[in-house]
Write an enzyme that holds these catalytic residues in place. Structure first.
Site, PDB file in Angstrom:
ATOM      1  N   GLY A   1       1.068  -2.268   3.991  1.00  9.53           N
ATOM      2  CA  GLY A   1       1.664  -0.933   3.960  1.00  9.53           C
ATOM      3  C   GLY A   1       2.853  -0.856   4.893  1.00  9.53           C
TER       4      GLY A   1
ATOM      5  N   ASP B   1      -4.515   3.842  -2.333  1.00  9.07           N
ATOM      6  CA  ASP B   1      -5.640   4.197  -1.469  1.00  9.07           C
ATOM      7  C   ASP B   1      -6.107   5.623  -1.725  1.00  9.07           C
ATOM      8  OD1 ASP B   1      -5.981   1.802   0.253  1.00  9.07           O
ATOM      9  OD2 ASP B   1      -3.914   2.237   0.809  1.00  9.07           O
TER      10      ASP B   1
ATOM     11  N   HIS C   1      -1.011  -1.127  -4.561  1.00 12.01           N
ATOM     12  CA  HIS C   1      -2.290  -0.811  -3.937  1.00 12.01           C
ATOM     13  C   HIS C   1      -2.343   0.691  -3.660  1.00 12.01           C
ATOM     14  CE1 HIS C   1      -5.934  -1.797  -1.650  1.00 12.01           C
ATOM     15  NE2 HIS C   1      -5.529  -0.878  -0.775  1.00 12.01           N
TER      16      HIS C   1
ATOM     17  N   SER D   1       0.856  -1.185   0.000  1.00  6.00           N
ATOM     18  CA  SER D   1       0.000   0.000   0.000  1.00  6.00           C
ATOM     19  C   SER D   1       0.891   1.232   0.000  1.00  6.00           C
ATOM     20  CB  SER D   1      -0.890   0.001   1.241  1.00  6.00           C
ATOM     21  OG  SER D   1      -1.386   1.307   1.439  1.00  6.00           O
TER      22      SER D   1
ATOM     23  N   PHE E   1      -6.637   4.841   7.673  1.00  2.00           N
ATOM     24  CA  PHE E   1      -5.248   5.067   8.064  1.00  2.00           C
ATOM     25  C   PHE E   1      -4.424   3.785   7.993  1.00  2.00           C
ATOM     26  CE2 PHE E   1      -7.969   8.106  10.167  1.00  2.00           C
ATOM     27  CZ  PHE E   1      -7.343   9.315   9.875  1.00  2.00           C
ATOM     28  N   GLY E   2      -3.135   3.957   7.686  1.00  2.00           N
ATOM     29  CA  GLY E   2      -2.223   2.820   7.725  1.00  2.00           C
ATOM     30  C   GLY E   2      -1.766   2.613   9.169  1.00  2.00           C
ATOM     31  N   GLY E   3      -1.059   1.533   9.402  1.00  6.07           N
ATOM     32  CA  GLY E   3      -0.446   1.313  10.708  1.00  6.07           C
ATOM     33  C   GLY E   3      -1.361   0.857  11.826  1.00  6.07           C
TER      34      GLY E   3
ATOM     35  N   MET F   1      -8.671   8.505  -0.778  1.00  3.23           N
ATOM     36  CA  MET F   1      -9.569   8.906   0.321  1.00  3.23           C
ATOM     37  C   MET F   1     -10.016  10.347   0.128  1.00  3.23           C
ATOM     38  SD  MET F   1      -7.502   7.354   3.559  1.00  3.23           S
ATOM     39  CE  MET F   1      -6.662   5.762   3.487  1.00  3.23           C
TER      40      MET F   1
ATOM     41  N   MET G   1     -11.841  -5.585   4.469  1.00  5.72           N
ATOM     42  CA  MET G   1     -11.025  -4.715   5.322  1.00  5.72           C
ATOM     43  C   MET G   1     -10.747  -5.423   6.643  1.00  5.72           C
ATOM     44  SD  MET G   1     -10.361  -2.070   3.535  1.00  5.72           S
ATOM     45  CE  MET G   1      -9.349  -1.337   4.832  1.00  5.72           C
TER      46      MET G   1
ATOM     47  N   ASP H   1      -6.983  -6.284   3.562  1.00 11.08           N
ATOM     48  CA  ASP H   1      -6.288  -4.999   3.659  1.00 11.08           C
ATOM     49  C   ASP H   1      -6.340  -4.430   5.076  1.00 11.08           C
ATOM     50  OD1 ASP H   1      -5.277  -2.464   3.223  1.00 11.08           O
ATOM     51  OD2 ASP H   1      -6.905  -1.796   1.910  1.00 11.08           O
ATOM     52  N   GLY H   2      -5.153  -4.250   5.642  1.00 13.28           N
ATOM     53  CA  GLY H   2      -5.045  -3.588   6.938  1.00 13.28           C
ATOM     54  C   GLY H   2      -4.335  -4.405   7.990  1.00 13.28           C
ATOM     55  N   GLY H   3      -3.198  -3.924   8.436  1.00 12.44           N
ATOM     56  CA  GLY H   3      -2.473  -4.564   9.533  1.00 12.44           C
ATOM     57  C   GLY H   3      -1.844  -5.899   9.194  1.00 12.44           C
TER      58      GLY H   3
ATOM     59  N   HIS I   1      -8.032   1.427  -4.642  1.00 11.63           N
ATOM     60  CA  HIS I   1      -9.029   1.233  -3.571  1.00 11.63           C
ATOM     61  C   HIS I   1      -9.682   2.578  -3.279  1.00 11.63           C
ATOM     62  CE1 HIS I   1      -9.541   0.192   1.032  1.00 11.63           C
ATOM     63  NE2 HIS I   1     -10.695   0.395   0.431  1.00 11.63           N
TER      64      HIS I   1
ATOM     65  N   MET J   1     -11.903   4.941  -1.337  1.00 11.56           N
ATOM     66  CA  MET J   1     -12.614   5.178  -0.070  1.00 11.56           C
ATOM     67  C   MET J   1     -13.237   6.567  -0.190  1.00 11.56           C
ATOM     68  SD  MET J   1      -9.739   3.537   2.406  1.00 11.56           S
ATOM     69  CE  MET J   1      -8.517   3.553   1.095  1.00 11.56           C
TER      70      MET J   1
END
Ligand code: DX5
Ligand code: ZN
Length: 215
Positions: A195, A33, A31, A6, A141-143, A35, A135, A173-175, A64, A66
């Protein structure tokens, strides 16, 4: 399993070079993102920016969205060179109309579900899409920390896709990182977005390679 870094975690002052760096590091997809500060409480970049960085790689641009009204911007993202466009089922645009619009441009279409949205909500669209994105954090947010309780949704989707004999990829997607990639693979994830795990690594190539063998 394919790995899609990401770019949300990249240094945007050298966006193009960061894409090239990920390409050389072995990324399967890029990827991206998008937003709008309305659908999610954060703002990133739009189609004009993607158009400029498109030339830095031939890899798949996995966009993606959002944003609250994806349908309004499909043409812009197709013109900018998107290969896959995923948008949220929770957005204000009609899913059927939006999928049709994306497909009419020869681009692959996918639906995204937020953590509180059940897997069944996308069942009526499985015949029409190329990808479902699950998701594993709240988008924005990333991280953030991986929500392991989303994996049963992946299992449910995989079962339904297999039962119907469809060719629909499941993306998560995410973490995602070395600590949970094997669980993602086991549940049926085909494309893992990462990411922080890739960009905060000392050696992104090694991080991507590790994610690939970890499943
Ligand atoms: C979050 C984005 C993700 C995010 C992933 O809303 O959709 O793509 O950047 O980043 P990590 O891997 O750091 O959770
Ligand atoms: Zn994303």
């Amino acid at each position: 399993m394919l790995i899609a870094p990401s770019l949300l975690s990249c240094d945007f002052s050298k966006f193009g070079d960061e894409i090239k760096r990920m390409d050389l590091a072995g990324a399967d997809y890029m990827h991206l993102d998008v937003m709008d500060g309305h659908f999610v409480p954060n703002i990133t970049f739009g189609a004009p920016v993607l158009k400029y960085v498109r030339k830095f790689t031939d890899k798949v641009f996995d966009v993606h969205l959002m944003i609250s009204e994806p349908l309004k911007y499909i043409d812009d993202f197709c013109d900018a060179g998107a290969d896959i466009i995923t948008f949220h089922i929770e957005s204000d645009s009609d899913p059927d109309e939006t999928i049709k619009k994306i497909k009419s441009r020869g681009v692959k279409a996918g639906l995204v579900i937020k953590p509180n949205t059940p897997a069944q909500s996308v069942f009526p669209y499985l015949e029409k899409v190329d990808m479902i994105l699950v998701m594993t954090v709240e988008p924005g947010f990333g991280g953030q920390s991986f929500m392991a309780d989303m994996l049963p949704k992946v299992v449910k989707l995989k079962e339904e896709i297999t039962k119907r004999g469809l060719d629909v990829l499941i993306e998560a997607d995410g973490g995602i990182g070395a600590g949970n990639i094997a669980d993602c693979a086991k549940a049926g994830v085909d494309v893992a977005v990462a990411g922080t795990a890739v960009f905060k690594a000392e050696d992104p190539a090694k991080a991507i390679a590790q994610l690939k063998i970890n499943n």
